[in-house]
Design an enzyme around this catalytic site. Structure first.
Site, PDB file in Angstrom:
ATOM      1  N   GLY A  14       0.825  -1.219   0.000  1.00  0.00           N
ATOM      2  CA  GLY A  14       0.000   0.000   0.000  1.00  0.00           C
ATOM      3  C   GLY A  14       0.854   1.261   0.000  1.00  0.00           C
ATOM      4  NE  ARG A  75      -0.932  -5.432  -0.972  1.00  0.00           N
ATOM      5  CZ  ARG A  75      -1.637  -4.317  -0.795  1.00  0.00           C
ATOM      6  NH1 ARG A  75      -2.454  -3.890  -1.742  1.00  0.00           N
ATOM      7  NH2 ARG A  75      -1.518  -3.629   0.321  1.00  0.00           N
ATOM      8  CG  ASP A 106       3.821  -7.253   8.168  1.00  0.00           C
ATOM      9  OD1 ASP A 106       3.169  -6.980   7.136  1.00  0.00           O
ATOM     10  OD2 ASP A 106       3.300  -7.654   9.215  1.00  0.00           O
ATOM     11  N   GLY A 107       4.814  -7.592   4.846  1.00  0.00           N
ATOM     12  CA  GLY A 107       4.822  -8.519   3.703  1.00  0.00           C
ATOM     13  C   GLY A 107       5.987  -8.207   2.777  1.00  0.00           C
ATOM     14  CB  THR A 130       1.787   0.203   6.740  1.00  0.00           C
ATOM     15  OG1 THR A 130       0.391  -0.063   6.979  1.00  0.00           O
ATOM     16  CG2 THR A 130       2.528  -0.082   8.033  1.00  0.00           C
ATOM     17  CB  ILE A 131      -2.090   4.426   6.818  1.00  0.00           C
ATOM     18  CG1 ILE A 131      -3.103   3.389   6.327  1.00  0.00           C
ATOM     19  CG2 ILE A 131      -1.567   5.297   5.689  1.00  0.00           C
ATOM     20  CD1 ILE A 131      -4.430   4.012   5.918  1.00  0.00           C
ATOM     21  CG  ASP A 132      -3.055  -0.680   7.993  1.00  0.00           C
ATOM     22  OD1 ASP A 132      -3.917   0.200   7.798  1.00  0.00           O
ATOM     23  OD2 ASP A 132      -2.848  -1.604   7.194  1.00  0.00           O
ATOM     24  CG  ASP A 134      -0.190  -3.459  10.205  1.00  0.00           C
ATOM     25  OD1 ASP A 134       0.741  -2.818   9.679  1.00  0.00           O
ATOM     26  OD2 ASP A 134      -0.948  -4.189   9.558  1.00  0.00           O
ATOM     27  N   GLY A 175      -7.052  -0.325   8.917  1.00  0.00           N
ATOM     28  CA  GLY A 175      -6.136  -0.825   9.952  1.00  0.00           C
ATOM     29  C   GLY A 175      -5.884  -2.308   9.875  1.00  0.00           C
ATOM     30  NE  ARG A 176      -2.353  -4.739   6.578  1.00  0.00           N
ATOM     31  CZ  ARG A 176      -1.236  -5.066   5.942  1.00  0.00           C
ATOM     32  NH1 ARG A 176      -1.287  -5.801   4.855  1.00  0.00           N
ATOM     33  NH2 ARG A 176      -0.058  -4.668   6.380  1.00  0.00           N
ATOM     34  CD  GLU A 192     -19.683  11.229  21.484  1.00  0.00           C
ATOM     35  OE1 GLU A 192     -19.839  11.008  20.263  1.00  0.00           O
ATOM     36  OE2 GLU A 192     -19.148  12.265  21.926  1.00  0.00           O
ATOM     37  NE  ARG A 248     -28.621   9.151   6.880  1.00  0.00           N
ATOM     38  CZ  ARG A 248     -29.828   9.048   7.429  1.00  0.00           C
ATOM     39  NH1 ARG A 248     -30.066   8.119   8.350  1.00  0.00           N
ATOM     40  NH2 ARG A 248     -30.804   9.866   7.081  1.00  0.00           N
ATOM     41  CB  ILE A 255     -10.551   9.379   1.873  1.00  0.00           C
ATOM     42  CG1 ILE A 255     -10.337  10.873   1.828  1.00  0.00           C
ATOM     43  CG2 ILE A 255     -11.030   8.958   3.231  1.00  0.00           C
ATOM     44  CD1 ILE A 255     -11.618  11.670   2.053  1.00  0.00           C
TER      45      ILE A 255
END
Ligand code: ADP
Length: 326
Positions: A14, A75, A106-107, A130-132, A134, A175-176, A192, A248, A255
């Site tokens: 990604g 990929r 990590d992949g 990575t944005i995750d 992780d 976030g996988r 909340e 909703r 994004i």
């Protein structure tokens, strides 16, 4: 130990905001160190197919403020096969490339490790991207701060309409398998409700809490739900049925990956790349640059790519306060 002079960089998996800043630093720092920099286009796919070109200052002029990556990413199923990796190594040798920087998750590092095991004459270095957030072994990965700011902007905007209309909004973040993005976003946006895979939750507890708050005058709610739970629609229905509020949902989706990189990601890109190139020049055969406790260090790929990332304890403590009466 590599005796070659040229150096290359590729992006894999990604894309994240900050990759372009990393490319800019890569070109400038490589030249400063007396090496000829090369770009490998579209990740491991480009490595197999010889999409390798020399990189010049002009290529990286004006790119620092752009998200994504100007050299593309991919990929690659083919890269899982040894004979394609042998072609990739052959291509690197063709350009006398003795050092390769890999921006990815990590992949991508698992793939990099295989490549490293299969040749003696090239040094490799991974930059967590990575944005995750992780990746085990590093507290920070490139792109996380920009993604958090994009999410913050989205939630702030939704709060405006949620509060005006008296509605509940259920916002799904990426976030996988890791709830980091959701948790930090929920905390810093004053949501909340926050549901992530790392922390068990009890909808009955939320129900009592929210009903009490409704009696006290609360008329809208913001929930942040991590994608891995697959609960976004269910929670939206729960609001309607249990609390009787209009609800909703919104899947933020891709994004979260884009946008103008924050100052933090630009600076982190510079530091990651500098440390990565220094590591390879110092003779590191195959390492990942990690950021922990305010500093950078080099780790073995085994300590990064084959372990599960965890959320820091202080954030977990805050996360566990969700859904409970005081
Ligand atoms: P990320 O790097 O973001 O975790 P992926 O898990 O999709 O992304 O990995 C990116 C690419 O890395 C894969 O498409 C593949 O080419 C390569 N890769 C991943 N795992 C391996 C592996 N075990 N062996 C060889 N290549 C791999």
């Amino acid at each position: 130990m590599s005796t070659m002079k040229n150096i290359a960089i590729l992006c894999s998996g990604g894309d994240v905001s900050g990759m372009n800043a990393a490319l800019k630093r890569f070109v400038e720092y490589s030249k400063r160190k007396g090496m000829i920099p090369y770009f490998v286009k579209e990740g491991y796919e480009g490595l197999i197919d010889d999409r390798i070109t020399e990189a010049h200052y002009a290529d990286v002029a004006g790119i620092i403020s752009r998200g994504g990556t100007i050299i593309g990413t991919s990929r690659s199923k083919r890269f899982m096969e040894a004979h394609y990796r042998a072609e990739a190594i052959g291509n690197l040798r063709k350009y006398n490339i003795g050092y390769l920087v890999v921006l990815g998750g990590d992949g991508s590092f698992r793939g990099m490790q295989k490549l490293s095991d299969e040749c003696d004459d090239i040094n490799f270095c991974g930059i967590p991207s990575t944005i995750d957030n992780d990746i085990a072994g590093t507290e920070y990965s490139l792109g996380v701060d920009t993604a958090l700011n994009v999410i913050k902007f989205s939630i702030d905007s939704i709060r405006d309409t949620a509060s005006s209309f008296g509605r509940a909004f259920v916002i799904e973040t990426m976030g996988r398998e890791c709830g980091y993005l959701a948790l930090v976003s929920a905390l810093t946006s004053g949501a909340e409700m926050c549901l992530i895979p790392e922390i068990p939750y009890d909808l009955k507890a939320y129900e009592s809490l929210f009903k009490k708050q409704q009696k006290e005058g609360r008329h809208y709610f913001i929930s942040i739900v991590s994608e891995s739970l697959h609960k976004t629609k269910e929670i939206t229905e729960w609001y309607k049925e249990t609390l009787g509020v209009e609800a909703r949902f919104m899947v933020l989706g891709h994004i979260q990956r884009g946008g103008n990189p924050t100052v933090h990601d630009r600076l982190m890109a510079f530091h990651f790349v500098t440390h990565g190139i220094d590591a390879m020049l110092a003779g590191e055969k195959s390492s990942v640059i990690c950021y922990n406790d305010g500093g950078f260090d080099r780790k073995e790929i085994a300590d990064v790519s084959f372990k599960k990332a965890t959320i820091p304890d202080d954030l977990m403590q805050l996360g566990m306060e969700y859904g409970h009466l005081e």
